[in-house]
Scaffold this active site. Structure first.
Site, PDB file in Angstrom:
ATOM      1  N   CYS A   1      15.367  35.025  59.578  1.00  0.00           N
ATOM      2  CA  CYS A   1      16.384  34.515  60.491  1.00  0.00           C
ATOM      3  C   CYS A   1      17.307  35.629  60.982  1.00  0.00           C
ATOM      4  CB  CYS A   1      17.176  33.391  59.835  1.00  0.00           C
ATOM      5  SG  CYS A   1      17.987  33.837  58.287  1.00  0.00           S
TER       6      CYS A   1
ATOM      7  N   CYS B   1      42.837  50.161  32.767  1.00  0.00           N
ATOM      8  CA  CYS B   1      42.995  50.881  34.038  1.00  0.00           C
ATOM      9  C   CYS B   1      43.290  49.950  35.213  1.00  0.00           C
ATOM     10  CB  CYS B   1      41.752  51.717  34.342  1.00  0.00           C
ATOM     11  SG  CYS B   1      40.259  50.750  34.683  1.00  0.00           S
TER      12      CYS B   1
ATOM     13  N   CYS C   1      39.694  55.781  34.492  1.00  0.00           N
ATOM     14  CA  CYS C   1      40.046  54.963  33.327  1.00  0.00           C
ATOM     15  C   CYS C   1      40.180  55.827  32.071  1.00  0.00           C
ATOM     16  CB  CYS C   1      38.998  53.889  33.095  1.00  0.00           C
ATOM     17  SG  CYS C   1      39.400  52.787  31.719  1.00  0.00           S
TER      18      CYS C   1
ATOM     19  N   CYS D   1      39.067  45.694  33.831  1.00  0.00           N
ATOM     20  CA  CYS D   1      39.546  46.377  32.628  1.00  0.00           C
ATOM     21  C   CYS D   1      41.068  46.229  32.528  1.00  0.00           C
ATOM     22  CB  CYS D   1      39.168  47.849  32.695  1.00  0.00           C
ATOM     23  SG  CYS D   1      39.883  48.864  31.372  1.00  0.00           S
TER      24      CYS D   1
END
Length: 352
Positions: free
Chosen positions: A317, A70, A40, A67
């Site tokens: 579980c 970017c 970025c 963003c």
């Protein structure tokens, strides 16, 4: 979950805008609420303001938004116009729950959207939209801010949008919450993904992975059965399970002692009690559990009770597998189930 060593490595890659790390991680910036690609061009945040994720879905579930500079959901390979349209539609109305008619209004084929998102991001469009919605609704849980602060920081100036997002999870508008009839909900980050814990001052009612399918319905059922509002906050049992989860994922704890409140039918309670008897590092089949509770023909009913468990890890579980030795299903995902079983097996071996 990104380890501390990897965080440092990823941060260095972020500072260097190292393109070799494209697709390997995303960075969420706590000070801005956005998440970015490693390359970025924006000004780099301080290390303490960064949270790193392996997938875009993890960043979305943590309440970060993509963003605009970017475009982390459109790189490294440019995505189709259809995907771009849908991503933009979600950002314009992130709390929206998508239905068939919504796709028609955008002149988008639902099945095509599903395929393209799955190929590009590893998740369907509905999963993407849900992750974004879930992240927003959970934001106040994670921060523990007062309702008005959470409303403003989420960008809902009028408050109506915030109440809608909040109610997706809690099914109760913030203004209607009564402190003397409430459960507290808190976000807990773990090595295998964020979890939500819900408890009162006496016991833990729910512990689930945030990306579990049907979580919203689980919370609604809990709220209705307890006749309680569910609000952001921490209680003694939540602090207890947070400490125990930290030890569990370090391989230093094999049995949970946080007090719990089980809400289920007599049959479900019988099954859950039997699950608690399965030692860490071991597994049982659904057939084994049915036989152990004295109802050998109730294998399918045992499987349903297993899936209805609302206290992940505490009621193990994940230790129930198929008779042929294969892993079988798990509400938290089969990959996570295998990881948990391997962790417990390793922890038991090391303790001997």
């Amino acid at each position: 979950m990104v380890t501390d060593d990897r965080k440092k490595e990823f941060y260095e890659a972020l500072l260097e805008k190292d393109s070799a790390y494209e697709g390997l991680f995303f960075v969420g910036v706590k000070s801005t609420g956005i998440f970015c690609r490693p390359t970025c061009p924006a000004r780099k945040p301080k290390f303490e303001n960064c949270e790193f994720y392996h997938t875009a879905e993890e960043a979305l579930l943590a309440s970060f938004r993509p963003c605009k500079r970017c475009t982390p959901l459109s790189h490294p390979n440019q995505v189709s116009e259809l995907v771009q349209i849908l991503v933009q539609a979600v950002e314009e109305n992130p709390e929206k729950k998508w239905r068939e008619q919504d796709f028609k209004e955008l002149a988008v084929d639902e099945s095509t959207a599903r395929r393209q998102f799955k190929k590009r991001f590893g998740m369907t469009f509905v999963q993407y939209a849900r992750a974004r919605r879930m992240g927003l609704a959970m934001k106040e849980i994670r921060s523990g801010k007062p309702v008005i602060d959470a409303q403003l920081s989420s960008g809902y100036e009028s408050g109506s949008g915030f109440r809608d997002a909040f109610s997706k999870i809690m099914r109760d508008a913030p203004a209607s919450i009564q402190e003397d009839h409430s459960l507290k909900a808190f976000w807990i980050d773990t090595r295998v993904g964020p979890m939500i814990a819900i408890a009162d001052e006496a016991a833990l009612f729910l512990l689930e992975f945030v990306d579990r399918r049907g979580l919203e319905k689980e919370v609604e059922v809990l709220r209705r059965k307890t006749r309680s509002a569910i609000i952001p906050g921490k209680t003694g049992p939540i602090e207890s399970i947070e400490r125990e989860l930290d030890l569990y994922f370090k391989g230093e704890l094999t049995e949970f002692h946080t007090p719990v409140r089980l809400i289920g039918t007599p049959f479900q309670l019988k099954v859950w009690d039997k699950l608690k008897e399965i030692p860490s590092g071991e597994t049982r089949s659904y057939t084994d559990v049915a036989r152990d509770i004295g109802q050998p023909t109730a294998v399918r009913a045992v499987a349903r009770a297993n899936g209805a468990n609302q206290l992940a890890l505490v009621i193990p579980c994940h230790r129930v597998i198929l008779s042929d030795g294969s892993t079988g299903g798990y509400g938290g995902g089969t990959v996570r189930k295998k990881w948990l079983l391997e962790l417990e097996s390793k922890s038991v071996c090391e303790s001997k």
